[in-house]
Design an enzyme around this catalytic site. Sequence first.
Site, PDB file in Angstrom:
ATOM      1  N   HIS A  18      28.774  26.374 -11.806  1.00 59.29           N
ATOM      2  CA  HIS A  18      28.829  25.676 -13.401  1.00 59.29           C
ATOM      3  C   HIS A  18      27.889  26.811 -14.387  1.00 59.29           C
ATOM      4  O   HIS A  18      26.843  27.211 -14.220  1.00 59.29           O
ATOM      5  CB  HIS A  18      28.063  24.467 -13.387  1.00 59.29           C
ATOM      6  CG  HIS A  18      28.693  23.398 -12.502  1.00 59.29           C
ATOM      7  ND1 HIS A  18      29.495  22.565 -12.812  1.00 59.29           N
ATOM      8  CD2 HIS A  18      28.509  23.351 -11.212  1.00 59.29           C
ATOM      9  CE1 HIS A  18      30.235  21.751 -11.758  1.00 59.29           C
ATOM     10  NE2 HIS A  18      29.249  22.369 -10.760  1.00 59.29           N
ATOM     11  N   THR A 103      31.894  22.489 -18.874  1.00 60.05           N
ATOM     12  CA  THR A 103      32.450  21.403 -19.843  1.00 60.05           C
ATOM     13  C   THR A 103      32.363  21.693 -21.094  1.00 60.05           C
ATOM     14  O   THR A 103      31.679  21.880 -21.873  1.00 60.05           O
ATOM     15  CB  THR A 103      31.377  20.113 -19.534  1.00 60.05           C
ATOM     16  OG1 THR A 103      30.948  19.836 -17.967  1.00 60.05           O
ATOM     17  CG2 THR A 103      32.158  18.748 -19.687  1.00 60.05           C
ATOM     18  N   GLY A 176      29.833  16.179 -12.839  1.00 56.68           N
ATOM     19  CA  GLY A 176      29.275  15.023 -13.405  1.00 56.68           C
ATOM     20  C   GLY A 176      28.411  14.163 -12.036  1.00 56.68           C
ATOM     21  O   GLY A 176      28.709  14.424 -10.980  1.00 56.68           O
ATOM     22  N   HIS A 203      34.810  17.534  -7.287  1.00 59.30           N
ATOM     23  CA  HIS A 203      33.635  17.140  -6.467  1.00 59.30           C
ATOM     24  C   HIS A 203      33.969  16.015  -5.702  1.00 59.30           C
ATOM     25  O   HIS A 203      34.039  14.860  -6.347  1.00 59.30           O
ATOM     26  CB  HIS A 203      32.397  17.105  -7.652  1.00 59.30           C
ATOM     27  CG  HIS A 203      31.746  18.280  -8.132  1.00 59.30           C
ATOM     28  ND1 HIS A 203      32.629  19.087  -8.870  1.00 59.30           N
ATOM     29  CD2 HIS A 203      30.382  18.890  -7.907  1.00 59.30           C
ATOM     30  CE1 HIS A 203      31.773  20.187  -9.266  1.00 59.30           C
ATOM     31  NE2 HIS A 203      30.761  20.075  -8.620  1.00 59.30           N
ATOM     32  N   GLU A 206      30.094  14.153  -2.748  1.00 60.38           N
ATOM     33  CA  GLU A 206      28.635  14.864  -2.930  1.00 60.38           C
ATOM     34  C   GLU A 206      27.691  13.793  -2.472  1.00 60.38           C
ATOM     35  O   GLU A 206      26.651  14.242  -1.743  1.00 60.38           O
ATOM     36  CB  GLU A 206      28.550  15.324  -4.182  1.00 60.38           C
ATOM     37  CG  GLU A 206      26.981  15.902  -4.597  1.00 60.38           C
ATOM     38  CD  GLU A 206      27.056  16.553  -6.170  1.00 60.38           C
ATOM     39  OE1 GLU A 206      27.752  16.339  -6.794  1.00 60.38           O
ATOM     40  OE2 GLU A 206      26.011  17.243  -6.297  1.00 60.38           O
ATOM     41  N   ASP A 289      24.821  25.834  -8.941  1.00 65.27           N
ATOM     42  CA  ASP A 289      23.899  26.181 -10.272  1.00 65.27           C
ATOM     43  C   ASP A 289      22.670  27.105  -9.769  1.00 65.27           C
ATOM     44  O   ASP A 289      21.654  26.643  -9.635  1.00 65.27           O
ATOM     45  CB  ASP A 289      23.261  24.809 -10.724  1.00 65.27           C
ATOM     46  CG  ASP A 289      24.241  23.836 -10.896  1.00 65.27           C
ATOM     47  OD1 ASP A 289      24.843  23.981 -11.995  1.00 65.27           O
ATOM     48  OD2 ASP A 289      24.555  22.593 -10.178  1.00 65.27           O
TER      49      ASP A 289
END
Length: 354
Positions: A18, A103, A176, A203, A206, A289
């Site tokens: 991301h 995003t 998200g 995703h 998770e 990330d």
Amino acid sequence: MDLKTFCRSLPKIELHAHLTGSLSDATVLRLLHAKRQEGVVDLPDSAEVVLKRGHNRTLKECFEVFRILHCLTDNLVALRTITRDVIREFVEDNVQYLELRTTPKVIIGKMTKEQYIETVLDVIGEEMKANITIRLLLSVDRARGVDDAWDTLRVTKQYMSQEKYKNLICGLDISGNPNVGDLCDYIPVLEAARKDGLKLAVHVAEVLNEKETLHVLKSGLVSRVGHGSYIHHKCGGTHEMVNLVKNFSIPIEICISSNIKSGTVKSISDHHFQHWWKEGHPVIICTDDKGVFNTSLSEEFQMCAETFKLTHDDLCELCLCAVDSTFLPRNERDELRKTMQQKLQHLRKNLGNS
Ligand code: IMP
Ligand code: ZN
């Protein structure tokens, strides 16, 4: 050659990164300093403390970090800088092929979704002159609602059809906070996106959510699973879920530091990577990330190798097999495979000589 050097030297493929979560400390501190000088009011006094790197956070705290990072990156100049910085850091880490996701955001008076996408695509185009191939996935944030998702798909299509950008957008990501919203509501958007020729990285699982996970997997729309921590029956999932993933041949994006540091997986030795790997199912080691979780793709490879006793050959295989999980068309995949094979051969030769 020690393991750390070997992992750094591996030619790598990153498929789950991301943009905003990948910002390095140096970039964040620079942006923070600039905002403080502007006297920005909606930045908490404690922003520096919240952003302090590397420590474990709950998933809720991670999303508070994203809120601050989004405040720091709320204009096109910052967006241009972060896109360039993040790409260059992946190049430094010997990433050969990068699928970056982000995003698109609307900030009244500062940027539209169109400008957001165009800025990221322009920087990608510029940075591809260096030694890396990059593709973009546009992210749908499940916490922003279905209308926003339709809007993102609309703008995405606009850029897919422009000659200048056509080949750079390869898919849609659904991400998200997994504890907000319901993925099942997004199925019509996913169906439309597939019809428009987009691949889907979703995703899934998770956190534990059997109903949602089954529904999404059964749809047959998912091209790659992000995380999938609660799919395998040895990790809180079910045989039915495993069968769906295997029957649809859905590769799994593995983000170990992210899972451990955000607390969605208890410990590294419990990580679901090991079960899929042993069963020969396609897995791709990714960072998620790298900024928020203070890691790099090389470090993820090293951690995985140390924990699960992977050999040099295993690590090379992981790099090469990732080619088949990319969202590239067949001819470009073949090209990438050739490049990867050559680089891996070169690395092995160096190993033999050292
Ligand atoms: P951006 O899309 O470039 O702004 O990157 C940050 C965004 O990625 C966050 O606001 C989340 O929507 C998403 N994201 C990053 N990491 C995760 C994760 O571990 N789970 C779910 N969503 C995530
Ligand atoms: Zn993610």
